[in-house]
Write an enzyme that holds these catalytic residues in place. Structure first.
Site, mmCIF file in Angstrom:
data_model
loop_
_atom_site.group_PDB
_atom_site.id
_atom_site.type_symbol
_atom_site.label_atom_id
_atom_site.label_comp_id
_atom_site.label_asym_id
_atom_site.label_seq_id
_atom_site.Cartn_x
_atom_site.Cartn_y
_atom_site.Cartn_z
ATOM 1 N NE ARG A 23 24.800 -41.731 -5.068
ATOM 2 C CZ ARG A 23 25.956 -41.837 -5.709
ATOM 3 N NH1 ARG A 23 26.932 -42.529 -5.212
ATOM 4 N NH2 ARG A 23 26.132 -41.250 -6.878
ATOM 5 C CB SER A 139 34.013 -44.896 -24.461
ATOM 6 O OG SER A 139 33.091 -44.611 -23.446
ATOM 7 C CB SER A 191 20.944 -39.934 -18.212
ATOM 8 O OG SER A 191 22.250 -40.083 -17.712
ATOM 9 C CB THR A 247 16.365 -49.542 -19.569
ATOM 10 O OG1 THR A 247 15.971 -50.101 -18.308
ATOM 11 C CG2 THR A 247 15.703 -48.167 -19.664
ATOM 12 C CE LYS A 250 17.030 -45.092 -16.314
ATOM 13 N NZ LYS A 250 18.436 -44.995 -16.662
HETATM 14 C C1 LIG Z 1 19.629 -45.761 -16.155
HETATM 15 C C2 LIG Z 1 20.635 -45.973 -17.232
HETATM 16 C C3 LIG Z 1 21.123 -47.244 -17.544
HETATM 17 C C4 LIG Z 1 20.795 -48.431 -16.684
HETATM 18 O O1 LIG Z 1 19.513 -48.887 -16.899
HETATM 19 P P1 LIG Z 1 18.752 -49.643 -15.701
HETATM 20 O O2 LIG Z 1 17.707 -50.399 -16.400
HETATM 21 O O3 LIG Z 1 18.266 -48.599 -14.772
HETATM 22 O O4 LIG Z 1 19.767 -50.537 -15.043
HETATM 23 C C5 LIG Z 1 21.936 -47.403 -18.639
HETATM 24 N N1 LIG Z 1 22.300 -46.348 -19.398
HETATM 25 C C6 LIG Z 1 21.885 -45.098 -19.114
HETATM 26 C C7 LIG Z 1 22.317 -43.972 -19.984
HETATM 27 C C8 LIG Z 1 21.062 -44.871 -18.010
HETATM 28 O O5 LIG Z 1 20.686 -43.624 -17.699
#
Ligand SMILES: *Cc1c(COP(=O)(O)O)cnc(C)c1O
Length: 409
Positions: A23, A139, A191, A247, A250
């Site tokens: 990366r 899952s 995602s 979260t 985002k």
């Molecule tokens: C980004 C992400 C997380 C983690 O969240 P952060 O706050 O960035 O640690 C958890 N689940 C999914 C589906 C994500 O895309």
């Protein structure tokens, strides 16, 4: 011969380099005045402006004036650190307010705040799986790494169902004794695919087989539902999900994660989850930013409207240009390239020749053969940003002879 530590780690790095999986980070300085433009910093010391097309600050909330002001004031008033773990001097009124705010967002009895979304999933799932005797966790195959980590750590039996495949999930549920505790863990918006889970289908199966449900709404909170409660809110299904996870990192433009649910279950996670207990809690500035963003988006629809308008405009323009993408009916737009080297080269050309920053997504984040550019429109991209991106992509697709992607649905 004694163990050569340096050589050992060098070999590990060399292997992923040979595999094209090393990366390289792109360093960009964001400036609130011009977001989603940012200053690209190169190794030779030079810098220039680029447009970010792969960020998760979907609503631009990290540059919202009210949010910045709340964070600034909280730091000035309460200092830069919570000063301890939640249990030892680190619980503040901001924590309590934020936990009530997210519980209210999801119409649940209680909320619990963690230092990131990753830590929330890994900690909560590990604790749930450990606390239930003989628990079986179901899952989705495309679940995020943080959920997989938590499930593995729980030591519970794990059964993986094909992505969003209700028939396969039911087959697996049937294979387990009805009296064993069960937990179905899934995401609302995936995602990397940008598609939406069959939330109602999973709820129906969970009821039929007496399973608990755990839904990751990370890519939906703030952006979907009348108050930003996510996909479950939009579908009127929040009451039927046991634990909703999200979260602040985002769409809410800050940092941290949370779960909401039944007060007793949340209390149990609060009481047994190491990832929650043994870490310094979030800073006052972060908590104030989170709280302001969550509350703002409960009543403001402008950011959501602009995001979805931009996503639609981007998809329309891509279609007009004949560029095939995977349309998951959300704001995430995966443009499939299908080859790791080509994907990396296109991303490099976008940056070098067009000042467009999109991080290529390769294996192991996505399967080999589905390497992609994951385009993330935000509420703050302009029409010009979108037309510039699409014309650049069209030129690069032609130049690199990228085969036409056919969506299978
Ligand atoms: C980004 C992400 C997380 C983690 O969240 P952060 O706050 O960035 O640690 C958890 N689940 C999914 C589906 C994500 O895309």
């Amino acid at each position: 011969m004694s163990f050569d530590y340096h050589a050992h780690f060098q070999t590990a790095i060399d292997e992923i380099k040979a595999d094209n999986r090393y990366r390289y980070f792109t360093t960009i300085g964001k400036e609130s005045a011009s977001f989603p433009k940012a200053r690209l910093h190169l190794e030779d010391g030079s810098s220039r402006d680029v447009t970010v097309w792969c960020g998760n600050d979907y609503l631009g909330m990290s540059h919202n004036e009210k949010v910045i002001e709340a964070a600034t004031l909280a730091a000035q008033k309460h200092g830069t650190s919570a000063g301890g773990t939640r249990n030892i001097s680190g619980s503040t009124p901001l924590h309590t307010a934020l936990e009530s705010s997210v519980a209210d967002l999801h119409g649940k009895q209680a909320g619990l705040v963690f230092t990131s979304g990753y830590v929330t999933n890994s900690g909560a799932l590990a604790t749930l799986g450990r606390l239930m005797p003989e628990c079986v966790i179901f899952s989705d195959r495309l679940n995020h790494a943080s959920m997989i980590h938590g499930i593995k750590n729980s030591k519970a039996t794990c059964k993986i169902f094909h992505h969003n495949d209700m028939a396969h999930l039911e087959e697996l549920l049937q294979s387990v004794d009805i009296n064993r505790p069960k937990l179905i863990a899934f995401e609302s918006v995936y995602s990397m695919e940008g598609d939406i889970a069959d939330i109602k289908g999973i709820i129906a199966l969970a009821k039929k087989y007496n399973a608990m449900t755990y839904l990751d709404e990370v890519h939906a909170v703030g952006m979907y539902g009348a108050r930003g409660g996510g996909m479950a809110e939009m579908l009127g299904a929040m009451d039927d999900i046991d634990i909703l996870q999200g979260t602040f990192g985002k769409a809410y433009g800050a940092m941290g994660g949370f779960i909401t649910g039944d007060a007793v279950i949340i209390d149990a996670i609060r009481s047994f989850c190491s990832e929650f207990i043994f870490t310094t809690s979030q800073t006052p500035a972060t908590l104030a930013a989170c709280l302001t963003a969550v509350e703002h988006l409960k009543t403001s629809h402008e950011e959501r409207r602009r995001l979805h308008e931009n996503a639609k405009m981007l998809k329309d323009e891509l279609r007009k240009a004949g560029l095939g993408f995977h349309d998951g009916k959300t704001h995430i737009v995966p443009l499939i390239v299908g080859d790791a080297t080509c994907c990396r080269e296109i991303a490099a050309s976008l940056l070098d020749a067009y000042n467009i920053y999109v991080q290529p997504i390769n294996y192991p984040t996505v399967p080999v053969g589905s390497e992609r550019l994951r385009l993330a429109p935000s509420a703050l991209h302009t029409r010009d940003d979108i037309t510039h991106l699409v014309s650049a992509l069209k030129e690069l697709w032609e130049f690199n002879h990228v085969p036409q992607y056919q969506q299978v649905s």
